[in-house]
Motif scaffolding. Structure first.
Motif, mmCIF file in Angstrom:
data_model
loop_
_atom_site.group_PDB
_atom_site.id
_atom_site.type_symbol
_atom_site.label_atom_id
_atom_site.label_comp_id
_atom_site.label_asym_id
_atom_site.label_seq_id
_atom_site.Cartn_x
_atom_site.Cartn_y
_atom_site.Cartn_z
ATOM 1 N N TRP A 140 -85.999 84.196 32.133
ATOM 2 C CA TRP A 140 -86.780 83.614 33.242
ATOM 3 C C TRP A 140 -87.767 82.572 32.694
ATOM 4 O O TRP A 140 -87.843 81.452 33.216
ATOM 5 C CB TRP A 140 -87.534 84.728 33.990
ATOM 6 N N ALA A 141 -88.504 82.941 31.636
ATOM 7 C CA ALA A 141 -89.517 82.025 31.074
ATOM 8 C C ALA A 141 -88.866 80.722 30.615
ATOM 9 O O ALA A 141 -89.380 79.635 30.872
ATOM 10 C CB ALA A 141 -90.246 82.707 29.912
ATOM 11 N N ASP A 142 -87.724 80.850 29.961
ATOM 12 C CA ASP A 142 -87.036 79.647 29.486
ATOM 13 C C ASP A 142 -86.638 78.763 30.669
ATOM 14 O O ASP A 142 -86.807 77.542 30.623
ATOM 15 C CB ASP A 142 -85.806 80.040 28.658
ATOM 16 N N SER A 143 -86.115 79.411 31.716
ATOM 17 C CA SER A 143 -85.655 78.618 32.876
ATOM 18 C C SER A 143 -86.826 77.958 33.599
ATOM 19 O O SER A 143 -86.652 76.969 34.311
ATOM 20 C CB SER A 143 -84.844 79.488 33.845
ATOM 21 N N VAL A 187 -93.148 80.977 25.428
ATOM 22 C CA VAL A 187 -93.185 82.338 25.968
ATOM 23 C C VAL A 187 -91.805 82.979 25.806
ATOM 24 O O VAL A 187 -91.687 84.150 25.426
ATOM 25 C CB VAL A 187 -93.616 82.329 27.463
ATOM 26 N N ALA A 188 -90.768 82.201 26.084
ATOM 27 C CA ALA A 188 -89.398 82.712 25.938
ATOM 28 C C ALA A 188 -89.141 83.141 24.498
ATOM 29 O O ALA A 188 -88.601 84.228 24.247
ATOM 30 C CB ALA A 188 -88.392 81.646 26.362
ATOM 31 N N ASN A 189 -89.585 82.332 23.545
ATOM 32 C CA ASN A 189 -89.437 82.658 22.125
ATOM 33 C C ASN A 189 -90.085 84.007 21.815
ATOM 34 O O ASN A 189 -89.489 84.881 21.193
ATOM 35 C CB ASN A 189 -90.099 81.535 21.308
ATOM 36 N N PHE A 190 -91.285 84.176 22.309
ATOM 37 C CA PHE A 190 -92.029 85.411 22.087
ATOM 38 C C PHE A 190 -91.292 86.605 22.716
ATOM 39 O O PHE A 190 -91.144 87.670 22.096
ATOM 40 C CB PHE A 190 -93.431 85.245 22.685
ATOM 41 N N LEU A 191 -90.818 86.435 23.947
ATOM 42 C CA LEU A 191 -90.171 87.546 24.653
ATOM 43 C C LEU A 191 -88.792 87.874 24.084
ATOM 44 O O LEU A 191 -88.403 89.044 24.028
ATOM 45 C CB LEU A 191 -90.082 87.235 26.152
ATOM 46 N N PHE A 192 -88.061 86.853 23.645
ATOM 47 C CA PHE A 192 -86.755 87.125 23.010
ATOM 48 C C PHE A 192 -86.958 87.969 21.747
ATOM 49 O O PHE A 192 -86.198 88.886 21.465
ATOM 50 C CB PHE A 192 -86.030 85.826 22.652
ATOM 51 N N ARG A 193 -87.986 87.619 20.973
ATOM 52 C CA ARG A 193 -88.282 88.396 19.762
ATOM 53 C C ARG A 193 -88.644 89.832 20.112
ATOM 54 O O ARG A 193 -88.250 90.778 19.443
ATOM 55 C CB ARG A 193 -89.449 87.777 18.994
ATOM 56 N N HIS A 194 -89.411 89.948 21.180
ATOM 57 C CA HIS A 194 -89.828 91.289 21.573
ATOM 58 C C HIS A 194 -88.637 92.126 22.046
ATOM 59 O O HIS A 194 -88.581 93.337 21.819
ATOM 60 C CB HIS A 194 -90.917 91.222 22.638
ATOM 61 N N ALA A 195 -87.693 91.474 22.716
ATOM 62 C CA ALA A 195 -86.478 92.182 23.151
ATOM 63 C C ALA A 195 -85.773 92.784 21.934
ATOM 64 O O ALA A 195 -85.309 93.926 21.952
ATOM 65 C CB ALA A 195 -85.557 91.225 23.894
ATOM 66 N N GLN A 196 -85.731 91.988 20.855
ATOM 67 C CA GLN A 196 -85.087 92.461 19.629
ATOM 68 C C GLN A 196 -85.869 93.638 19.025
ATOM 69 O O GLN A 196 -85.291 94.612 18.543
ATOM 70 C CB GLN A 196 -85.010 91.300 18.622
ATOM 71 N N GLU A 197 -87.166 93.530 19.104
ATOM 72 C CA GLU A 197 -88.018 94.605 18.557
ATOM 73 C C GLU A 197 -87.765 95.916 19.308
ATOM 74 O O GLU A 197 -87.673 96.985 18.711
ATOM 75 C CB GLU A 197 -89.487 94.183 18.682
ATOM 76 N N THR A 240 -76.090 106.237 27.290
ATOM 77 C CA THR A 240 -75.841 106.193 28.735
ATOM 78 C C THR A 240 -76.039 104.770 29.266
ATOM 79 O O THR A 240 -76.421 103.874 28.515
ATOM 80 C CB THR A 240 -76.824 107.125 29.477
ATOM 81 N N ALA A 241 -75.829 104.611 30.554
ATOM 82 C CA ALA A 241 -76.071 103.307 31.198
ATOM 83 C C ALA A 241 -77.561 102.984 31.129
ATOM 84 O O ALA A 241 -78.406 103.885 31.161
ATOM 85 C CB ALA A 241 -75.619 103.362 32.653
ATOM 86 N N ILE A 242 -77.861 101.704 30.997
ATOM 87 C CA ILE A 242 -79.262 101.247 30.984
ATOM 88 C C ILE A 242 -79.590 100.744 32.382
ATOM 89 O O ILE A 242 -78.837 99.924 32.923
ATOM 90 C CB ILE A 242 -79.454 100.103 29.960
ATOM 91 N N PRO A 243 -80.690 101.202 32.981
ATOM 92 C CA PRO A 243 -81.034 100.686 34.320
ATOM 93 C C PRO A 243 -81.217 99.171 34.291
ATOM 94 O O PRO A 243 -81.598 98.607 33.261
ATOM 95 C CB PRO A 243 -82.361 101.384 34.643
ATOM 96 N N ALA A 244 -80.953 98.536 35.416
ATOM 97 C CA ALA A 244 -81.132 97.074 35.506
ATOM 98 C C ALA A 244 -82.611 96.731 35.368
ATOM 99 O O ALA A 244 -83.470 97.514 35.774
ATOM 100 C CB ALA A 244 -80.604 96.570 36.840
ATOM 101 N N PRO A 245 -82.918 95.573 34.778
ATOM 102 C CA PRO A 245 -84.327 95.179 34.712
ATOM 103 C C PRO A 245 -84.875 94.872 36.109
ATOM 104 O O PRO A 245 -84.097 94.597 37.026
ATOM 105 C CB PRO A 245 -84.313 93.916 33.839
ATOM 106 N N PRO A 246 -86.203 94.914 36.266
ATOM 107 C CA PRO A 246 -86.790 94.600 37.579
ATOM 108 C C PRO A 246 -86.644 93.113 37.896
ATOM 109 O O PRO A 246 -86.232 92.332 37.026
ATOM 110 C CB PRO A 246 -88.259 94.989 37.389
ATOM 111 N N PRO A 247 -86.993 92.703 39.126
ATOM 112 C CA PRO A 247 -86.904 91.275 39.482
ATOM 113 C C PRO A 247 -87.757 90.412 38.558
ATOM 114 O O PRO A 247 -88.680 90.915 37.904
ATOM 115 C CB PRO A 247 -87.454 91.217 40.908
ATOM 116 N N ASN A 248 -87.463 89.137 38.522
ATOM 117 C CA ASN A 248 -88.228 88.203 37.694
ATOM 118 C C ASN A 248 -89.696 88.161 38.111
ATOM 119 O O ASN A 248 -90.013 88.355 39.287
ATOM 120 C CB ASN A 248 -87.659 86.785 37.831
ATOM 121 N N PRO A 249 -90.589 87.854 37.160
ATOM 122 C CA PRO A 249 -91.997 87.705 37.529
ATOM 123 C C PRO A 249 -92.171 86.509 38.467
ATOM 124 O O PRO A 249 -91.340 85.596 38.490
ATOM 125 C CB PRO A 249 -92.684 87.426 36.186
#
Ligand code: FEO
Length: 183
Positions: A34-37, A43-53, A75-84
Protein backbone atom coordinates in the motif's frame (compact mmCIF):
# COMPACT_ATOMS: atom_id res chain seq x y z
CA UNK A 1 9.60 -43.24 25.38
CA UNK A 2 7.72 -39.98 24.95
CA UNK A 3 10.14 -37.39 23.55
CA UNK A 4 7.60 -34.57 23.42
CA UNK A 5 8.71 -32.02 26.02
CA UNK A 6 5.76 -29.64 25.58
CA UNK A 7 2.30 -29.99 27.12
CA UNK A 8 -0.63 -30.18 24.70
CA UNK A 9 -1.72 -26.71 25.79
CA UNK A 10 1.74 -25.24 25.32
CA UNK A 11 2.24 -26.87 21.91
CA UNK A 12 -1.11 -25.50 20.77
CA UNK A 13 -0.30 -22.00 22.07
CA UNK A 14 3.13 -22.01 20.39
CA UNK A 15 1.60 -23.16 17.11
CA UNK A 16 -0.92 -20.32 17.37
CA UNK A 17 1.94 -17.88 17.98
CA UNK A 18 3.78 -19.24 14.94
CA UNK A 19 0.70 -18.47 12.81
CA UNK A 20 0.34 -15.07 14.47
CA UNK A 21 3.89 -14.12 13.47
CA UNK A 22 3.12 -15.28 9.91
CA UNK A 23 -0.02 -13.15 10.00
CA UNK A 24 2.02 -10.16 11.22
CA UNK A 25 4.34 -10.70 8.27
CA UNK A 26 1.36 -10.65 5.87
CA UNK A 27 0.04 -7.47 7.49
CA UNK A 28 3.38 -5.69 7.04
CA UNK A 29 3.62 -7.02 3.50
CA UNK A 30 0.21 -5.62 2.59
CA UNK A 31 0.90 -2.27 4.28
CA UNK A 32 4.26 -2.09 2.48
CA UNK A 33 2.58 -2.67 -0.88
CA UNK A 34 0.00 0.00 0.00
CA UNK A 35 2.75 2.48 1.00
CA UNK A 36 4.63 1.88 -2.23
CA UNK A 37 1.48 2.38 -4.30
CA UNK A 38 0.90 5.70 -2.47
CA UNK A 39 4.41 6.86 -3.40
CA UNK A 40 5.95 6.35 0.06
CA UNK A 41 8.96 4.34 -1.02
CA UNK A 42 10.86 4.88 2.22
CA UNK A 43 7.96 3.67 4.33
CA UNK A 44 7.52 0.70 1.99
CA UNK A 45 11.21 -0.15 2.40
CA UNK A 46 10.83 -0.11 6.16
CA UNK A 47 7.64 -2.22 6.12
CA UNK A 48 8.99 -4.79 3.64
CA UNK A 49 11.96 -5.31 5.97
CA UNK A 50 9.65 -5.66 8.89
CA UNK A 51 7.58 -8.26 7.04
CA UNK A 52 10.77 -10.29 6.67
CA UNK A 53 11.56 -9.86 10.35
CA UNK A 54 8.14 -11.21 11.32
CA UNK A 55 8.70 -14.20 9.11
CA UNK A 56 11.96 -14.81 10.95
CA UNK A 57 10.02 -14.74 14.22
CA UNK A 58 7.69 -17.37 12.79
CA UNK A 59 10.72 -19.52 11.94
CA UNK A 60 12.12 -19.10 15.43
CA UNK A 61 8.90 -20.43 17.02
CA UNK A 62 8.67 -23.25 14.49
CA UNK A 63 12.23 -24.33 15.20
CA UNK A 64 11.60 -24.29 18.95
CA UNK A 65 8.48 -26.50 18.66
CA UNK A 66 10.54 -29.02 16.67
CA UNK A 67 13.44 -28.85 19.13
CA UNK A 68 11.08 -29.74 21.96
CA UNK A 69 9.78 -32.79 20.09
CA UNK A 70 6.24 -31.47 19.55
CA UNK A 71 4.23 -31.29 16.35
CA UNK A 72 4.30 -28.24 14.11
CA UNK A 73 0.86 -27.43 12.68
CA UNK A 74 1.14 -25.18 9.64
CA UNK A 75 -2.31 -23.71 9.06
CA UNK A 76 -3.95 -21.06 6.88
CA UNK A 77 -2.92 -17.48 7.64
CA UNK A 78 -5.82 -15.04 8.09
CA UNK A 79 -6.06 -12.32 5.45
CA UNK A 80 -4.52 -8.98 6.39
CA UNK A 81 -6.89 -6.15 7.36
CA UNK A 82 -7.90 -3.43 4.85
CA UNK A 83 -5.28 -0.90 3.78
CA UNK A 84 -4.63 2.09 6.05
CA UNK A 85 -6.45 5.32 5.21
CA UNK A 86 -3.33 7.48 5.60
CA UNK A 87 0.28 7.34 6.78
CA UNK A 88 -0.85 8.41 10.23
CA UNK A 89 -3.41 5.61 10.26
CA UNK A 90 -0.74 3.18 9.04
CA UNK A 91 1.62 3.97 11.94
CA UNK A 92 -1.22 3.81 14.47
CA UNK A 93 -2.17 0.38 13.13
CA UNK A 94 1.46 -0.79 13.27
CA UNK A 95 1.60 0.10 16.97
CA UNK A 96 -1.72 -1.58 17.74
CA UNK A 97 -0.64 -4.77 15.91
CA UNK A 98 2.55 -4.81 17.97
CA UNK A 99 0.65 -4.31 21.24
CA UNK A 100 -1.68 -7.13 20.24
CA UNK A 101 1.33 -9.36 19.60
CA UNK A 102 2.87 -8.39 22.93
CA UNK A 103 -0.32 -9.56 24.64
CA UNK A 104 -0.08 -12.88 22.77
CA UNK A 105 3.55 -13.23 23.90
CA UNK A 106 2.56 -12.51 27.51
CA UNK A 107 -0.11 -15.19 27.30
CA UNK A 108 2.57 -17.73 26.38
CA UNK A 109 4.80 -16.54 29.20
CA UNK A 110 1.87 -16.98 31.60
CA UNK A 111 1.18 -20.53 30.42
CA UNK A 112 4.88 -21.39 30.75
CA UNK A 113 4.88 -19.95 34.27
CA UNK A 114 1.73 -21.86 35.26
CA UNK A 115 3.14 -25.10 33.92
CA UNK A 116 6.61 -24.48 35.37
CA UNK A 117 7.89 -25.05 31.83
CA UNK A 118 11.07 -23.05 32.42
CA UNK A 119 12.58 -23.94 29.03
CA UNK A 120 9.67 -22.27 27.23
CA UNK A 121 9.59 -19.47 29.79
CA UNK A 122 13.25 -18.79 29.00
CA UNK A 123 12.69 -19.09 25.24
CA UNK A 124 9.85 -16.57 25.38
CA UNK A 125 11.99 -13.94 27.12
CA UNK A 126 13.60 -13.20 23.76
CA UNK A 127 10.15 -12.26 22.42
CA UNK A 128 9.36 -10.15 25.48
CA UNK A 129 12.50 -8.11 24.81
CA UNK A 130 11.85 -7.98 21.08
CA UNK A 131 8.34 -6.63 21.65
CA UNK A 132 9.70 -3.78 23.76
CA UNK A 133 11.97 -2.85 20.82
CA UNK A 134 9.17 -3.13 18.29
CA UNK A 135 6.70 -1.10 20.35
CA UNK A 136 9.39 1.56 20.85
CA UNK A 137 10.01 1.69 17.12
CA UNK A 138 6.28 2.08 16.39
CA UNK A 139 5.97 4.78 19.07
CA UNK A 140 8.87 6.68 17.48
CA UNK A 141 7.10 6.57 14.12
CA UNK A 142 4.01 8.01 15.75
CA UNK A 143 6.05 10.74 17.46
CA UNK A 144 7.48 11.76 14.09
CA UNK A 145 3.99 11.87 12.61
CA UNK A 146 2.79 13.95 15.54
CA UNK A 147 5.57 16.50 14.98
CA UNK A 148 4.65 16.53 11.29
CA UNK A 149 1.01 17.34 12.16
CA UNK A 150 -0.56 13.88 12.63
CA UNK A 151 -3.57 13.32 10.40
CA UNK A 152 -3.13 16.87 9.02
CA UNK A 153 0.49 16.26 7.95
CA UNK A 154 1.15 16.79 4.28
CA UNK A 155 3.67 17.82 1.64
CA UNK A 156 7.19 18.45 2.88
CA UNK A 157 6.62 16.83 6.28
CA UNK A 158 5.43 13.53 4.79
CA UNK A 159 8.24 13.67 2.25
CA UNK A 160 10.81 14.02 5.06
CA UNK A 161 9.35 11.11 7.07
CA UNK A 162 9.42 8.94 3.98
CA UNK A 163 13.00 9.98 3.19
CA UNK A 164 14.03 9.24 6.76
CA UNK A 165 12.70 5.67 6.58
CA UNK A 166 14.29 5.03 3.20
CA UNK A 167 17.67 5.04 4.93
CA UNK A 168 16.61 2.73 7.81
CA UNK A 169 19.40 0.22 8.44
CA UNK A 170 19.44 -2.92 6.36
CA UNK A 171 19.74 -5.26 9.35
CA UNK A 172 17.07 -7.85 8.69
CA UNK A 173 18.29 -11.30 7.77
CA UNK A 174 16.52 -13.43 5.21
CA UNK A 175 14.37 -16.27 6.58
CA UNK A 176 16.70 -19.03 5.42
CA UNK A 177 19.52 -17.53 7.48
CA UNK A 178 17.36 -17.36 10.60
CA UNK A 179 18.28 -19.55 13.52
CA UNK A 180 16.92 -19.84 17.03
CA UNK A 181 19.78 -17.64 18.26
CA UNK A 182 19.74 -15.17 15.39
CA UNK A 183 16.16 -14.81 14.14
FE1 FEO B 1 7.04 -10.71 15.74
FE2 FEO B 1 6.33 -7.60 15.60
O1 FEO B 1 6.55 -9.17 16.53
Amino acid sequence: MNTNRLSGKMAEALNQQMTKEAHASQIYLSYAAWADSEGYEGVANFLFRHAQEERNHMMKVLEYILQRGAKVEVTAIPAPPPNPASLNDCFEKVLSHEIDNTNAVYRLVNIAHEEKDWATFNFMQWFVKEQVEEETLAMKLMSKMKIAGGEKAHGDALYMIDKDLSTAPDGVKSAEEATADKP
